[in-house]
Design an enzyme around this catalytic site. Structure first.
Site, PDB file in Angstrom:
ATOM      1  N   SER A 143     -13.657  -1.980  12.082  1.00  0.00           N
ATOM      2  CA  SER A 143     -12.312  -1.812  11.570  1.00  0.00           C
ATOM      3  C   SER A 143     -11.537  -3.126  11.422  1.00  0.00           C
ATOM      4  O   SER A 143     -10.592  -3.212  10.661  1.00  0.00           O
ATOM      5  CB  SER A 143     -11.520  -0.901  12.507  1.00  0.00           C
ATOM      6  OG  SER A 143     -11.357  -1.497  13.786  1.00  0.00           O
ATOM      7  N   LYS A 162      -4.468  -8.393  15.129  1.00  0.00           N
ATOM      8  CA  LYS A 162      -4.827  -7.102  14.530  1.00  0.00           C
ATOM      9  C   LYS A 162      -3.659  -6.131  14.663  1.00  0.00           C
ATOM     10  O   LYS A 162      -3.004  -6.071  15.717  1.00  0.00           O
ATOM     11  CB  LYS A 162      -6.082  -6.547  15.228  1.00  0.00           C
ATOM     12  CG  LYS A 162      -6.701  -5.337  14.527  1.00  0.00           C
ATOM     13  CD  LYS A 162      -7.973  -4.867  15.243  1.00  0.00           C
ATOM     14  CE  LYS A 162      -8.634  -3.686  14.550  1.00  0.00           C
ATOM     15  NZ  LYS A 162      -9.821  -3.202  15.280  1.00  0.00           N
ATOM     16  N   SER A 219     -16.080  -2.851  16.096  1.00  0.00           N
ATOM     17  CA  SER A 219     -15.004  -3.276  15.199  1.00  0.00           C
ATOM     18  C   SER A 219     -14.657  -4.759  15.280  1.00  0.00           C
ATOM     19  O   SER A 219     -13.951  -5.280  14.418  1.00  0.00           O
ATOM     20  CB  SER A 219     -13.740  -2.455  15.460  1.00  0.00           C
ATOM     21  OG  SER A 219     -13.892  -1.174  14.918  1.00  0.00           O
TER      22      SER A 219
END
Lengths: 508, 98, 514
Positions: free
Chosen positions: A156, A81, A180
């Site tokens: 997210s 990420k 997330s």
């Protein structure tokens, strides 16, 4: 061959590499090829690090050829990420303000992944600074859900979840501040785990809300998640909130759970996390999962956590407050973009800061910074931030009481399946409600997992089951999760993702 | 009743060092109103007797020994700087001494 | 924005004092002398090349996290104990949020409503020997900022500069902020109290060994809050006077010498008094002290915009010092400076005035060490307050910076006591030591400064002098004994000073008187 390799689980890849059935370079290449093939549509990656990934793979192959003992996941590629600082590789957090920033250091968790000799394929897309539940708030364009390219992949960490669901990475990392990791896992039919707060070092993870953020594994199976969890977790002296002492053996728990016997385990269904407001297909799959647990020998009880109804409110005060402070450092002085205000001769540092933050931050980030600034400002602190911190205490007490009677708690991960892109962009509050079931775990610091529970009947899209465990008992997630997964895959006759669209160019 | 005025949003934006256009101010004031309304329940949930929790895990006294660790090189430190000069970060003029 | 030279109208100090009663609050920032910064492992060496002592943490890079320096915490607790404070049983760090280019994270990691130490006091000795108790509100831990230099413009100052250059080496250096309660009852001695407090604090911190306390390098910095209220009583400590509400205060920043503190407080009193006397208000603002012109000028106005949005620092966990550890640290405290001074004065037998001069000259440590090395207190005082003070003064140095050790001073005195040197020769030896020629014995040997103790060469010189100055010798013989001085001088000159003048005189008188 290539497709075959990208559809292996991480555990299978690790085993095949050790047995030298295929090489790490072949595995990495297969994924890079798959990225080239499908990521134009999915847009899960913001940056591809092909050369360094291949270099790592080559070193693993050489070591294997030399008969060296390597870590379990050596040679298994991973997507990271973009919230994690990676030395020499751009790190933007999905924000324009960090466009082009190349960190001069590695996050501790990246250090661990490198020590595990895992080739890093690239950086995955995310809502800007991890604020959002759809990845639409990325300054670099949204990621699309591999199950339906017109829908959101969650957020997210939609990028990480989409790499797994589109088979462009066998493993990915995520961070979970209010869901997330878990909500994207739920809406993409993958597995995501938020470990106990402090289990994975936060050093080098660009902070959203420091007291809520926790990094964890994203995978396609519970065992894969456990294998990556083991790589990521561990004490780090660079993080004051890092846990010391014994860490539970999550891999062993996943293997034990896969045997399917949950005798002696009490599962609590949280009354407040379900019912009205949850999509019918979500409720149906959840109820089936409850039956499966009973069939596996677990005792299922209902528990009540009355303060959870205030969790969303507390979360949307604590998060913006901490974020407003954490994001103050993006000021155009030391790194990131610098924007001069229009029509101002000889602007001051202060004016350049404000102009840069206006241009460099997206609407959602600005909204939360302003909200947090408000909640912390004098005269409002006690009413907002102070009250929210008290709610946090009540939520911890609710968890403590629930874990008196149950070993784990369960709920749907998300109230809905993946919604269409653009659906909630103009309605922040309805976007926030996506996190209603995942937020309590972050407020209390307890671990949580989402794993596939099937497809909703009305739209054929994945539904997630959330499992929550007491702090430091992350192994329970894997024990129960692996048992549910085993029962479901045997019912389905294969993994849920086998039913996802192939995305192959030829197939389109 | 509106919980937050446009003027308040403007003041907050100044505190947070974000230029906002008049349009943005209007939109944000409206959205913040909705959000604040939704989160206002937290004010009624917990009584005075409930302690606040700032840290999710009850750790205390985490320190490190006073031992030097390698710093970045000045080149690394300045690698992301929008502008640098004389091995220092070059920043626009500063209006006021702190 | 005022230039540094333009002060406001001021009232004469006596007039100001006749009408108003000053209240002060002093905030001292002290940099700890730890090897590393407060929250990261970067070194704290002063004067390193720019941005060479920074890391992701103190540079505020995205993702970096702080970890508290154990030595920084220990220093804070020891300072708190030495200031007679209560040590918090549980406290947290807090973030103080404001934007400034020299602050990497745009918040300062500090402490807010939960300081590590609070409610203490420091007894401060004033010039006349009386003691003033300064109540301490709190001592808390925080971190220093980076340093900006301003480029362009006429003066290199912040105003009119084209841009600034920032070096973050100082960012993150451990600071302890020590805040007094409002100092009331000092009356017209307020400026002196301010100076004496910082001086006493500096001595205490030095004795604790927690800081270099070099005001000129900024390792000890003082901000002075001053306000005036109406004087209603001749006695500044009277209850009527204490009942008068405080006035609006100004905060004069970064006053960086003891003398400046006294001057700056005095200036603010006269400036504010002039405003109040003219029916104007004192503005609550930051002010800057200008050493060259001796005035303060207005800085930032403290307004509603000042909203630091403090909240507990989530990246650092709470501190709960164990009682046993605190008590163990208490045993490491040095004798309090005031108490030590009284003990030394008694031991040395100095008068009040003598002792005060010694303290004011900063000679206490040197004299103590010289006495330990074997000199008598009186001779140690004579050297350090006399010849050595003069030498330091001409060189523009602190006594402690002179290139002579207390042990060398003791050795020198021993040579005088043994008759090897007279005072004049001893002063030449001091010159030699300070010039780096070695210790006293080496200088005596190298320069050949030893007194001639053999009468043979002396008698030759005495007789030569009598022969050369027959007229003077006759005067002495005729009863004008005082004239012998000229002969002594001639002999000493002949001997190049290396003779005991008393013995020379003796030999002369033997020959010229019956």
């Amino acid at each position: 061959m290539a497709t075959e390799l990208t559809h292996h689980t991480a555990a299978q890849l690790a085993e095949g590499l050790r047995a030298q059935q295929f090489s790490a370079v072949e595995v990495t290449r297969a994924h890079l090829n798959r990225i080239a093939e499908v990521d134009g549509d999915v847009h899960a990656y913001l940056h591809i690090a092909g050369n360094t990934a291949l270099a790592t793979a080559r070193s693993v192959d050489a070591a294997l050829a030399a008969g060296e003992q390597l870590p379990a996941l050596a040679g298994v590629p991973i997507a990271v990420k973009d919230v994690m600082a990676t030395q020499g590789v751009p790190t933007t957090c999905g924000s324009a303000i960090l466009k082009g920033w190349v960190p001069p250091y590695d996050a501790s968790v990246i250090r661990r992944i490198k020590d595990a000799r895992m080739p890093i394929l690239g950086k995955t897309n995310m809502d800007e600074f991890a604020m959002g539940s759809s990845t639409e708030h990325s300054a670099y364009g949204p990621t699309r859900n591999p199950w339906d390219l017109t829908r959101i992949p969650g957020g997210s960490g939609g990028g990480s979840a989409a790499t797994l669901a589109s088979f462009t990475a066998p493993l990915a990392t995520g961070t979970d501040t209010g869901g997330s990791i878990r909500q994207p896992a739920a809406v993409t039919g993958t597995v995501g785990v938020k470990p106990t707060y402090g289990a994975v070092s936060r050093y080098g993870l660009v902070a959203l809300a420091s007291s809520l953020d926790q990094a964890g594994p994203c995978a396609r199976t519970v065992l894969d998640a456990a294998l990556l969890h083991e790589v990521m977790a561990g004490h780090d002296p660079m993080d004051s909130t890092s846990l010391t002492g014994q860490y539970p053996d999550v891999v062993a728990a996943a293997r034990r759970g896969a045997l399917g016997d949950l005798g002696g385990v009490t599962v609590g269904v949280v009354r407040e996390l379900g019912g009205d407001g949850y999509q019918a297909g979500v409720r149906q799959r959840f109820d089936e999962a409850v039956d499966l647990l009973t069939a596996a020998g677990a005792k299922v009880v209902e528990v009540s956590c009355p303060s959870f109804t205030a969790a969303l409110g507390a979360y949307y005060l604590i998060l913006p407050s901490e974020a407003s402070s954490n994001l103050a450092k993006f000021d155009a002085m030391r790194y990131g973009i610098r924007v001069y205000p229009k029509g101002v001769d000889d602007p001051t540092a202060e004016q350049v800061m404000a102009a840069t933050r206006e241009v460099g931050f997206g609407a959602e980030v600005k909204r939360r910074i302003i909200l947090g600034t408000y909640a912390l400002s004098s005269g409002y602190y006690d009413a907002y931030y102070g009250s929210a911190q008290k709610v946090r205490t009540l939520i911890q007490r609710d968890f403590a009481a629930a874990f008196e009677v149950a070993d784990v708690l369960i709920s749907p991960t998300s109230p809905t399946t993946a919604f269409p892109l653009g659906d909630k962009l103009d309605d922040p509050l309805s976007m926030y409600l996506q996190d209603v079931a995942t937020i309590p775990a972050n407020l209390a610091g307890v671990p949580g997992m989402s794993l596939p529970a099937g497809l909703a009947e009305e739209d054929g899209l994945p539904v997630g089951l959330q499992i929550l465990a007491p702090a430091r008992c992350d192994d329970r997630l894997y024990l129960v999760g692996a048992a549910v997964e085993a029962a479901l895959t045997s019912r389905w006759g294969g993994a849920l993702l086998d039913r996802a669209p192939s995305l192959d160019r030829e197939a389109v | 009743m509106s919980a937050i005025s446009r003027e308040e949003v403007s003041h907050l934006a100044m505190l947070a060092r974000i230029d906002l256009t008049p349009d943005e101010l209007d939109r944000m004031a409206g959205q913040l109103d909705v959000i604040l309304d939704a989160v206002a329940t937290v004010r009624e949930v917990a009584g005075d007797d409930v302690p606040a929790t700032s840290h999710p895990m009850p750790l205390t006294n985490v320190t490190r020994p006073d031992e030097v660790r390698p710093s970045l090189t000045p080149e690394q430190a300045l690698s992301g700087a929008p502008e640098s000069e004389q091995q220092r970060f070059r920043v626009p003029r500063i209006l006021e001494e702190d | 924005m005022g230039a540094s030279g333009t002060g406001e109208t001021v009232l004469a100090y006596d007039e100001a004092m006749a009408a108003y009663d000053p209240v002060m609050g002093l905030e001292v920032h002290v940099e700890l002398n730890t090897a590393t910064k407060m929250f990261c492992g970067c070194p704290t060496t002063f004067g390193a090349e720019p941005n060479s002592q920074v890391c992701p943490v103190c540079l505020g890079l995205p993702g970096a996290l702080p970890v508290l320096n154990a030595k920084g915490l220990e220093g804070a607790v020891r300072i708190g104990l030495a200031l007679n404070c209560t040590i918090a049983s549980w406290c947290r760090f807090a973030r103080k949020n404001y934007f400034y280019p020299d602050m990497p994270k745009n918040f300062q990691t500090s402490q807010y409503d939960e300081p590590i130490a609070f409610d203490g006091h420091l007894d401060v000795e004033l010039d006349d020997g009386t003691t003033f108790r300064v109540e301490i509100e709190r001592a808390h831990m925080e971190e220093d900022t980076g340093k900006s230099s301003h480029v362009g413009g006429a003066t290199g100052r912040i105003h009119g500069a084209e841009y600034s250059l920032v070096d973050y080496n100082r960012a993150g250096i451990p600071l302890i902020e020590i805040v007094t309660k409002p100092l009331v009852g000092a009356g017209d001695r307020a400026p002196e109290v301010a100076r004496a407090y910082v001086s006493a604090l500096r001595d205490l911190l030095r004795a604790l060994g927690v800081s270099d306390v070099k005001m000129e390098q900024g390792s000890l910095r003082c901000d002075a809050n001053v306000s005036l209220r109406k004087r209603v009583s001749d006695d500044a400590t009277s209850s009527e006077q204490k009942a008068v509400p405080f006035g609006i205060r100004s905060e004069t920043k970064n006053v960086n010498s003891l003398r400046s503190i006294e001057r700056a407080v005095r200036y603010e009193i006269t400036r504010q008094a002039a405003r109040l006397a003219a029916g104007r208000r004192v503005v609550q603002e930051t002010r800057h002290w200008h050493e060259d012109t001796g005035v303060t000028t207005a800085g930032r106005e403290k307004s509603d915009a000042e909203d630091y949005r403090y909240f507990p620092e989530p990246d650092l966990v709470p501190i709960a010092p164990e009682a046993a550890w605190v008590e163990q640290l208490r045993t490491t405290l040095p004798e309090p400076p005031a108490q030590r001074r009284r003990r030394l004065q008694t031991e040395w037998g100095f008068g009040d005035l003598e002792m005060r001069d010694v303290v004011n000259a900063g000679a206490t440590e040197a004299i103590e060490a010289t006495v330990v090395a074997g000199a008598s207190p009186a001779t140690a005082r004579k050297w350090w307050m006399g010849e050595l003070a003069r030498q330091a003064n001409t060189r523009g140095l602190e006594l402690s910076a002179l290139a002579i050790t207390p042990a060398q001073v003791a050795e020198l005195q021993a040579l005088v006591d043994a008759g090897t040197l007279n005072d004049a020769l001893a002063r030449q030896v001091v010159e030699g030591v300070l010039a780096g020629e070695g210790g006293p014995a080496e200088v005596v040997a190298a320069r050949g400064l030893e007194l001639v103790s053999d009468d043979g060469p002396l008698i030759d010189a005495v007789e030569a002098a009598i022969a050369a100055h027959a007229d003077v010798a006759d005067k002495v013989r005729g009863g004008k004994v005082a004239a012998v001085g000229a002969l002594v001088g001639a002999v000493m000159k002949q001997m190049r000073g290396k003779a005991d003048a008393a013995r020379v005189r003796e030999l002369l008188m033997e020959r010229l008187t019956p």
